[in-house]
Design a protein around this motif. Structure first.
Motif, PDB file in Angstrom:
ATOM      1  N   THR A 147      35.944  33.391  37.502  1.00  0.00           N
ATOM      2  CA  THR A 147      34.794  33.862  36.727  1.00  0.00           C
ATOM      3  C   THR A 147      34.370  35.252  37.193  1.00  0.00           C
ATOM      4  O   THR A 147      34.069  36.131  36.373  1.00  0.00           O
ATOM      5  N   LEU A 148      34.346  35.485  38.511  1.00  0.00           N
ATOM      6  CA  LEU A 148      34.008  36.814  39.028  1.00  0.00           C
ATOM      7  C   LEU A 148      35.049  37.841  38.611  1.00  0.00           C
ATOM      8  O   LEU A 148      34.705  38.968  38.242  1.00  0.00           O
ATOM      9  N   PHE A 181      27.596  39.333  36.889  1.00  0.00           N
ATOM     10  CA  PHE A 181      27.933  38.037  37.475  1.00  0.00           C
ATOM     11  C   PHE A 181      26.676  37.316  37.945  1.00  0.00           C
ATOM     12  O   PHE A 181      26.580  36.092  37.860  1.00  0.00           O
ATOM     13  N   SER A 237      34.412  38.806  35.112  1.00  0.00           N
ATOM     14  CA  SER A 237      33.205  39.628  35.034  1.00  0.00           C
ATOM     15  C   SER A 237      33.500  41.063  35.454  1.00  0.00           C
ATOM     16  O   SER A 237      33.080  42.020  34.794  1.00  0.00           O
TER      17      SER A 237
END
Length: 428
Positions: A348-349, A365, A352
């Motif tokens: 996910t990071l 984030f 982002s």
């Protein structure tokens, strides 16, 4: 004289910083998961209903997430060290103050409002900021290690805290958490410089003499920058996909399992210490799974990784109420769920950062993490309320499992990394 000047190890000093921040994240995660241990002792000591106690847990989880993006901007505006030190002090004082409580609203104020705000600055956003400041290479692996600290927090704290609660009630638990957070203050002060250039080095993996990028929030009103970044990110589909999947991530981890698994096991006749040991077992396997996820994130499509992670999580949650709660079945659940607990953070990071760039990525984030905690807060209250209405947790866990499967599908709708990087490189 700056007490953090003239450190040894060169670029490898980044690993010293990671070690101290890992410990800070670990203890903050232990604090955030403590309401699950306090639920039964507080019910017995004060006669408060579980949905009442769940409100305090939900408020704390919500503010834990909401504080993230503001903390990210504040770290750039007034300094990372000042922000983290103030947050640790707030966590220690707020939890210690709960020793004086006699009414349920005081539980909400101490373990909900103040500890939520304090721990929100010592969370995933702090890990993302440290990784972006101190590492040019191996970011996925390092973010995996940082993320795993929350699982390790459960591993270290929950069985110990559950044993304290079982033998001495809720007060020894509160004292242990308050002392642990206070002990972090001198460590952060002594060993965490503001940034690599503060001690005359460059990021790990950077070329000698490489110039650091200017801070996003180095000047200007940090509130304006925080909301302005959100406004720009909210115009993109990728932000809402990440926000929605991380909402479900929080709903299915901290909010439901982290807050209610011990109580669910209690309903099934499983002692509190044994139930806490299940969370600790999850912690062991999440330390493995999240670190491995960071390694995989450096090498494979993060969208597909998220699809696999959420799919496994959903099936695990659907399975649990029908597992029979035997030692073998609970161990299977703990292993599968543990491997997956925070494995979603590194991909996910990465998405982002690819979508919004290294400067805005951590702040965006932060807003995505806020979605995670909104989901967690929703589940913390939802689980307690549904337990009071239904008399058990079965339906709550079934609903959570189905939402995780939906998140797996949403993850695959995110655009490929190449497209995100190309769009982020275009002028605003």
């Amino acid at each position: 004289m700056n007490i953090v000047q003239n450190r040894p190890f060169g670029q490898r000093y980044a690993f010293v910083v990671v070690g101290v921040i890992f410990l800070s994240l670990l203890i903050a995660a232990g604090l955030r998961s403590t309401p699950s241990v306090l639920m039964l002792p507080l019910e017995e000591a004060f006669g408060w209903r579980r949905d009442t106690i769940s409100v305090a847990a939900a408020v704390g989880i919500f503010l834990y997430g909401l504080a993230g993006p503001f903390a990210a901007a504040l770290m750039e505006r007034v300094g990372l060290r000042r922000t983290v030190l103030a947050s640790l002090a707030l966590m220690s004082v707020s939890t210690a103050s709960s020793l004086l409580m006699t009414q349920s609203w005081q539980l909400v104020l101490t373990w909900g409002v103040f500890s939520g705000i304090g721990s929100g600055a010592v969370a995933s956003v702090l890990g993302a900021t440290i990784v972006n400041r101190w590492f040019k290479t191996n970011r996925g692996l390092m973010m995996g290690l940082m993320s795993a600290s929350s699982a390790t927090g459960m591993l270290v704290f929950l069985p110990f805290l559950a044993a304290l609660a079982q033998s001495g009630g809720w007060q020894p638990v509160v004292i242990a958490v308050s002392v642990a957070t206070a002990a972090l203050v001198p460590l952060v002060y002594l060993f965490v410089p503001e940034r690599p250039s503060s001690i005359g080095i460059t990021r790990y993996g950077a070329e000698p003499g490489e110039i650091e990028q200017p801070s996003l929030a180095a000047s200007g009103n940090f509130l304006t920058i925080t909301f302005g970044t959100l406004a720009q990110a909210a115009k993109t589909r990728v932000f809402w996909y990440l926000f929605a999947t991380f909402f479900i991530c929080g709903f299915t981890t901290n909010g439901l399992v982290g807050t209610h698994l011990i109580a669910f096991c209690g309903d099934m006749g499983i002692p509190e210490v044994r139930a806490a040991s299940l969370l600790a077992l999850m912690g062991i396997f999440d330390l493995i799974g999240t670190t491995l996820s960071g390694w995989l994130t450096d090498r494979f499509d993060p969208r597909k990784l998220l699809g696999v992670y959420y799919g496994i999580r959903g099936l695990s949650l659907v399975y649990l109420p029908y597992s029979g709660f035997s030692g073998v079945s609970l161990t299977i659940f703990a292993v599968l769920y543990g491997l997956d607990w925070i494995a979603t953070v590194p991909p996910t990071l990465r998405l982002s950062n690819e979508a919004f760039g290294d400067r805005s990525g951590p702040l965006v984030f932060g807003w995505v993490v806020a979605g995670h905690q909104v989901g967690a807060a929703t589940a913390a209250f939802f689980g307690g309320a549904l337990r009071e209405m239904q008399g058990d947790y079965v339906l709550a866990f079934q609903i959570a499992g189905m939402t995780a499967i939906a998140a797996a599908a949403l993850s695959l709708l995110i655009e490929p990394s190449e497209t995100l990087r190309r769009r982020a490189a275009q002028p605003a």
